[in-house]
Motif scaffolding. Structure first.
Motif, short mmCIF file in Angstrom:
data_model
loop_
_atom_site.label_atom_id
_atom_site.label_comp_id
_atom_site.label_asym_id
_atom_site.label_seq_id
_atom_site.Cartn_x
_atom_site.Cartn_y
_atom_site.Cartn_z
N ALA A 15 -5.88 -2.48 -3.90
CA ALA A 15 -5.43 -1.86 -2.66
C ALA A 15 -4.20 -2.58 -2.12
CB ALA A 15 -6.56 -1.85 -1.63
N TRP A 16 -4.22 -3.92 -2.13
CA TRP A 16 -3.07 -4.68 -1.65
C TRP A 16 -1.84 -4.40 -2.50
CZ3 TRP A 16 -4.48 -10.39 -0.14
CH2 TRP A 16 -5.35 -10.37 0.95
N ARG A 17 -2.01 -4.35 -3.81
CA ARG A 17 -0.87 -4.13 -4.70
C ARG A 17 -0.26 -2.74 -4.49
NH1 ARG A 17 -4.05 -7.57 -8.89
NH2 ARG A 17 -2.87 -9.53 -8.72
N THR A 18 -1.09 -1.81 -4.07
CA THR A 18 -0.60 -0.46 -3.80
C THR A 18 0.01 -0.36 -2.40
OG1 THR A 18 -2.26 0.49 -5.27
CG2 THR A 18 -1.29 1.97 -3.63
N ALA A 19 -0.71 -0.83 -1.39
CA ALA A 19 -0.29 -0.64 0.00
C ALA A 19 0.79 -1.61 0.45
CB ALA A 19 -1.49 -0.75 0.93
N HIS A 20 0.82 -2.81 -0.12
CA HIS A 20 1.70 -3.85 0.41
C HIS A 20 2.77 -4.32 -0.56
CE1 HIS A 20 -1.06 -3.80 3.68
NE2 HIS A 20 -2.03 -4.36 3.00
#
Length: 183
Positions: free
Chosen positions: A27-32
């Motif tokens: 999720a972090w790699r996608t959103a941030h």
């Protein structure tokens, strides 16, 4: 095979930590990706995340700390964690903070985040909280839209966090905005 609900939220149990860490990192790699950058995201140690989640699930630091997982059938697809927030005035009710709320990118927009947030708020209320807060990385418009739809809004508070080395080996700093709602 035992029947399971199509979609559900349950307390995390030992053994969930590896999947929780994988969800959070994806999720972090996608959103941030734009805000944190490749250097910071590539430096994240998945095993360290697994260890932290294992401790949070097995040995929470105290009352009011909870880790929940969203499931699609038997498969864990999301995670939320909450903690108590002491009131500024001892005569006021405590609050609560959503420390993490992530859904695996392929499973987003299927209601898992809403179920996790609702369950987290229910736990906070059961623990006596009268408000909920969370921090949002500046520029995360999808999270802002989600939280706004759930009745939270920015309260004007910001904080700056060093996230690790940037591309030039200087500290990479992000700004987060606090979102809030009475519950």
């Amino acid at each position: 095979m035992l029947p399971t609900a199509d979609v559900s939220v349950r307390p995390a149990v030992p053994g969930d930590e590896t999947r929780i860490a994988a969800i959070q990192l994806a999720a972090w790699r996608t959103a941030h990706a734009d805000v944190l950058g490749d250097v910071v995201l590539d430096s994240l140690d998945e095993q360290a995340f697994v260890t932290q989640w294992s401790q949070a699930v097995s040995t929470p630091p105290g009352p009011g700390y909870h880790v929940l997982v969203a499931c699609d059938g038997p498969r864990v697809v999301g995670v939320a964690s909450v903690a108590p927030v002491a009131p500024a005035d001892p005569l006021q009710a405590p609050g609560g903070v959503v420390l993490a709320l992530e859904v695996d990118p392929p499973d987003q927009r299927a209601g898992h985040g809403s179920r996790l947030l609702a369950a987290a708020v229910d736990l906070l209320r059961a623990d006596g909280a009268d408000q909920v807060q969370t921090w949002v990385v500046e520029g995360d418009e999808a999270r802002e839209h989600f939280l706004s739809g759930a009745g939270l809004g920015p309260d004007g508070r910001t904080r700056r966090l060093a996230t690790g080395p940037g591309p030039d080996d200087e500290a990479h700093v992000v700004t987060e905005r606090r979102w809030y709602a009475g519950i």
